[in-house]
Structures are given as C-alpha cells and as structure tokens.
Design an enzyme around this catalytic site. Structure first.
Site, mmCIF file in Angstrom:
data_model
loop_
_atom_site.group_PDB
_atom_site.id
_atom_site.type_symbol
_atom_site.label_atom_id
_atom_site.label_comp_id
_atom_site.label_asym_id
_atom_site.label_seq_id
_atom_site.Cartn_x
_atom_site.Cartn_y
_atom_site.Cartn_z
ATOM 1 N N CYS A 129 -7.417 13.665 38.302
ATOM 2 C CA CYS A 129 -7.715 12.651 37.280
ATOM 3 C C CYS A 129 -6.435 12.156 36.616
ATOM 4 C CB CYS A 129 -8.662 13.225 36.235
ATOM 5 S SG CYS A 129 -10.173 13.896 36.941
ATOM 6 N N LYS A 201 -15.483 18.561 27.946
ATOM 7 C CA LYS A 201 -15.838 18.552 29.368
ATOM 8 C C LYS A 201 -15.285 19.820 29.994
ATOM 9 C CE LYS A 201 -15.327 15.821 33.589
ATOM 10 N NZ LYS A 201 -14.670 14.640 34.176
ATOM 11 N N GLU A 239 -11.183 20.191 20.431
ATOM 12 C CA GLU A 239 -11.160 18.992 21.281
ATOM 13 C C GLU A 239 -11.923 17.853 20.624
ATOM 14 O OE1 GLU A 239 -9.964 17.764 23.935
ATOM 15 O OE2 GLU A 239 -9.159 19.387 25.148
ATOM 16 N N LYS A 254 -20.316 18.010 28.403
ATOM 17 C CA LYS A 254 -20.617 18.007 29.835
ATOM 18 C C LYS A 254 -20.144 19.325 30.435
ATOM 19 C CE LYS A 254 -19.672 15.434 34.055
ATOM 20 N NZ LYS A 254 -18.859 14.436 34.734
ATOM 21 N N SER A 280 -24.944 16.570 37.919
ATOM 22 C CA SER A 280 -25.515 16.548 39.266
ATOM 23 C C SER A 280 -26.030 17.907 39.721
ATOM 24 C CB SER A 280 -24.462 16.027 40.245
ATOM 25 O OG SER A 280 -23.297 16.841 40.196
HETATM 26 ZN ZN LIG Z 1 -11.760 12.366 36.953
#
Ligand SMILES: [Zn+2]
Length: 328
Positions: A129, A201, A239, A254, A280
């Site tokens: 990322c 996350k 965070e 998440k 998912s």
């Molecule tokens: Zn990513």
C-alpha cells in the site's frame, strides 16, 4: 414452593412487546455495498471466494450500481482493478483510471452515494500500500516508505473527487494520511468532501477472499508493519485520536466481527460516526458454513449486522448489503 422474583425480564420477550423494546435495528440505509470494477475484462467475472459477487467491466459499472440501488441500498464503495500495474501504482491517480472512469459514469447516471477506496496496493506490482524501495526485498521491515506514500495518496484522493466521488476512504494506514488528504482536498476547493478513515485497520487473516477479488495480495512480505496488531486495543484509541484531530469525518474499524470491542471503544470515546467493515472473510465463512447446511445464511448474516450496530457502528460496509436489504 413460593419463590418471590423481584424482576422477570421474560415479561418483555412476548410477541407484541418484543419489537417495542428492541434496542437496535439495521436498515438498508445503514449499509454500504462494495463494488469491484475491473479494467482488465469486458465480461463480468464471478469472485469464487465471495459467492454472489463479481468483478464488472467499466461498461457495466452503472448497471451494477443500479442493481444495488434497486434493493434499497443507497451507498456504494468503489474498488478498482487497473488494466496495468507499476512500481508506484500510477494508475491509481490517472484521470482515465478505472475508478475515475467508473465514478464519472456512476455519478452521472445514478443517484448512488459514491465512496472510493483510496489505496495503492491494487495498483502496484509489489502489492503493497505505498512506495516500496529496493531495500525492501532484503529487509521486509522497510516495506513501505511512509512519507513518500502520502504524496501518491493525495494525488489519488483528489483525482477520485475530481471524477465525482462524494467521500474518500483512505485505507493504507499511512501515518499522516488524513492530514495530507484533508489539506489537499481543501486546497483544491473540495472542502465539502468528507473523509472516512480506515482508522483502526488490523493486519487480519479475514481479508483473504478480498485479495482474490481485487487482486491485491502482496508479492512478498505482509502488511504487519503498517496495519495494526490484532492484539492491540489501546493503540486503536491512539490511531483514531490522530485521525479525529486530523479531521476525519467517519471512523472505520476493520474487520468487524472479531473486533466488536474496538467498534465499541471507538463509538464510546469519540464523537464521530463509526463504520464497521464486515470483511470478505467474514462473508465467506458464513457462506461456506451455510453451503454445508451448518448455519442459516440469512439469519446468521442479519444477526452479525445487528451485533455490529449494537457494538456502536452507525454504518456497515458489507458484502451482504444487497442480499439482506429487502428483509431488513
Ligand atoms: Zn492497500
């Protein structure tokens, strides 16, 4: 035997009163449906590990979103699979990139509320990322260059908004990403565009099927040096606080189901709407068990969404959105 009970909770569980005293509800308006737009294909491609979901070509983006809208779900989150990838992920911010083209069509032809995922992992050859430099292959702790990544996230977010996105959702867990994107949006005249931060996350095994869907598995190493350790909850507050101070409008946690304590912590400690991402792997598990007749698909899925709301989520990003919208 004469037992005197001072209170009898069962009195309120009878038909007729149950719904009057129900504390939590989920409606189609609480849900956001992810859509996968694929620039590499001209036909719809089923995603094997996510039954009922497909990658759709850019030409089908509008039709796909209309299908979702017909169920009563009003918001979509757009993910893109680019025609080609490179080291820096330059197709992420191209004005004719897959998300940009799809968003232009969706906003021109539908009333959907369009949120875009802002990240680079689907666009980079290495699948990380952000910016990876040559030392990363030998020392995986150096995988992603934080500050050099910010500049690319800014370009991506601004290009999504210029294509018509109504909210951007940066997901890369780059330190400083909310400050950088907020500043860039304001400077380009987009002061009214909210940011939904993937604020907490986690580096999670529940993302497996998504990597099939969006073709974003890292080519080497993993994401544990930038995503959060599943063992940590105090760190989530830190965070989230940073993102609130930087101007995040919606705070996302998440995954969702295994992290309901974090959803609750964020909801109790911060005065911003909280989003839960029902990921998912959570979707795939329910489907796999239901296929074997071990659980009831819809009842299990609805109960999961209610649990997320009960924990404090205001909105839920879920692959079940379309399937369940009609019966909520
Ligand atoms: Zn990513």
């Amino acid at each position: 035997m004469n037992i005197e009970l001072t209170d009898r909770p069962r009195r309120l569980r009878r038909d007729g009163i149950r719904s009057l005293v129900s504390e939590t509800s989920v409606t189609a308006q609480d849900l956001v449906a992810p859509v996968f737009i694929d620039a590499t294909t001209t036909t719809r491609t089923p995603i094997e590990s996510m039954p009922g979901h497909e990658r759709v070509p850019i030409e089908d983006a509008v039709t796909r979103v209309e299908e979702i809208r017909e169920t009563g779900v009003e918001a979509v989150m757009v993910f893109g699979i680019p025609a080609e990838k490179d080291e820096r992920g330059s197709r992420a911010w191209a004005s004719d990139g897959v998300v940009q083209q799809a968003v232009r069509r969706i906003t021109a032809e539908t009333d959907a509320y369009v949120i875009t995922d802002v990240c680079l992992c689907e666009y980079t050859t290495h699948g990380h990322c952000g910016v990876v430099e040559s030392d990363a292959a030998t020392d995986p702790t150096l995988t992603v260059k934080n500050d050099k990544t910010l500049e690319l996230l800014i370009k991506t977010a601004v290009s999504h908004v210029e294509a018509g996105a109504e909210m951007v959702a940066p997901s890369s867990m780059t330190d400083g990403m909310i400050t950088a994107i907020r500043t860039a949006l304001d400077e380009t005249g987009h002061t009214d565009i909210p940011i939904m931060s993937y604020a907490a996350k986690y580096e999670s095994a529940f993302y497996g099927p998504f990597r099939d869907a969006a073709d974003g598995a890292p080519a080497f190493g993993d994401r544990r040096h930038y995503q959060m350790d599943p063992a940590n909850s105090q760190e989530a507050k830190r965070e989230v606080r940073l993102d609130v101070e930087a101007g995040a409008d919606v705070l996302m946690v998440k995954p969702a189901l295994a992290y309901l304590d974090i959803v609750n912590t964020v909801s109790s400690n911060f005065d911003r709407p909280v989003a839960a991402y029902n990921v998912s792997g959570e979707y795939a598990m329910v489907h796999a068990a239901a296929d074997r007749g071990w659980v009831d698909l819809e009842a299990t899925a609805v109960e999961s969404l209610i649990a997320m709301k009960r924990a404090g989520a205001d909105l839920i990003i879920t692959y079940f959105a379309e399937k369940l919208a009609n019966q909520l």
